[in-house]
Design an enzyme around this catalytic site. Sequence first.
Site, PDB file in Angstrom:
ATOM      1  N   ASP A   1      -8.784   5.659 -21.706  1.00 36.05           N
ATOM      2  CA  ASP A   1      -7.725   6.619 -21.993  1.00 36.05           C
ATOM      3  C   ASP A   1      -6.364   6.317 -21.381  1.00 36.05           C
ATOM      4  OD1 ASP A   1     -10.185   7.681 -22.733  1.00 36.05           O
ATOM      5  OD2 ASP A   1      -9.579   9.733 -22.329  1.00 36.05           O
TER       6      ASP A   1
ATOM      7  N   GLU B   1     -18.036   8.628 -11.686  1.00 33.06           N
ATOM      8  CA  GLU B   1     -17.498   8.266 -13.015  1.00 33.06           C
ATOM      9  C   GLU B   1     -17.081   6.791 -13.015  1.00 33.06           C
ATOM     10  OE1 GLU B   1     -14.176  10.705 -14.153  1.00 33.06           O
ATOM     11  OE2 GLU B   1     -13.942   9.724 -16.092  1.00 33.06           O
TER      12      GLU B   1
ATOM     13  N   ASP C   1     -20.090   8.606 -24.635  1.00 35.10           N
ATOM     14  CA  ASP C   1     -20.924   8.981 -23.480  1.00 35.10           C
ATOM     15  C   ASP C   1     -22.344   9.270 -23.934  1.00 35.10           C
ATOM     16  OD1 ASP C   1     -18.055   9.794 -22.886  1.00 35.10           O
ATOM     17  OD2 ASP C   1     -18.936  10.112 -20.908  1.00 35.10           O
TER      18      ASP C   1
END
Length: 427
Positions: free
Chosen positions: A162, A392, A36
């Site tokens: 993830d 996001e 990030d």
Amino acid sequence: MSAELDQRAREILRTNDKGGYTVPTDGLYPYQWNWDSVFVALGFATFDESRACREIETLFEVQWDSGFVPHIVFRQDDPGYFPGPSTWNAGGQVPTSGITQPPIAASVIYEMWCRTKTDSIRERLATLFPKVLAWHRWFHRCRISEDTGAVIITHPWESGRDNSPEWTRPTSRVDPTGVGPYQRRDLQHADASMRPLKRDYDRYIALLEYGRDTGWDHSKLATEGPFRMADVGMTMILLRATRDLIRLSKELGRVDIIAELDGYVRSLEQGADYLWDSKAQTYCSRDVISGEASGYVTNASFLYGYAGVGDHGQQAHMARHWDRIGARVQYMLPSQDPDDAGFDHMRYWCGPVWIMMNYILARGFLEIGQQAWAERLRADSHRLIADFGFHEAFSPQTGDGTGGRDFSWTAAMWLAWCGRNTAAPGT
Ligand code: GLC
């Protein structure tokens, strides 16, 4: 409209800036995350190059002696996040997690190097060079399988993707019975329909505990751990990063290490080849323990352009996937093929579009002559943010935002790429 969104994007970065490092979003992710931060640097670089360098410098401040760079840096405790520093039990003076994340740093540093005209910024980027090199050496020492050349991940979270369905079968082997009671915190910040299922989360924690019990012995985890996956995303990203590290070495006159880096490139090219699944006709991850390929087309499968691999036949197969997927969704590129098992348009890495993935994909597509694909990614990313906000991630079908809001890397990608009316990223 664009000027307003530019301003909003800068505000998000400033609000999420905790002093030298930026949190992905308040609440859900209240610490510094590895990749990030590196993407965020590209956003800062559009209005404050010094602050952009600082973002990457603070990440490398916590690099371990082995060269390893952790995926989370816990600079101050935040009880609203689990698993926090005491669960990981890793790092030095500043606690960190014990796993890594995709090594995008060399590519971003090279991009910033090419764009800046300032000597002092170049000097700071040059100071980062040996640290990034040490990280790449760590990968080759601890995480590249000698037989295949692909990058092995030891926890799904290392992939940065993830909760991808690529990890469902391999993690089903992991025994979660020893995991003590814990309280998930992510569900206080995001709807359960957008987040991993309990079944998966239990296994993520079991893997964390396994790693912690080895004292974060990274070589051991990659040779004996219960989850060992040759990850297509990591392999493609490390390959591209190594090519950029070579470009940077030449700029810095470090010809002494080029032969070593060329060797890394050859090994990773072999790794990418190994990750071609001739049954599903796609690049995908492969379980090191069972030898089984996931067979899934994900957004990471399309990183072949970015990595600079794929012969004509392979590219033609990927083009067929692109056309098929493109006809199924409103917004490209979903993180999971809508025709594959496990697709869920709102759930974390099971379908949603991530803008920073679109950014690196578009860079690659331009380089292999797929201008129309690159432009579609830019235009779709632009529409998603302009119509729905700085989320996001986004549903590829409806465009609705999923996960956290006012997200740093989404804002950064707007400033550095899709908010601009040009197909070419980074120009
Ligand atoms: C999620 C993502 C990961 C990211 C982190 C912070 O865990 O899967 O890639 O780094 O959130 O944004």
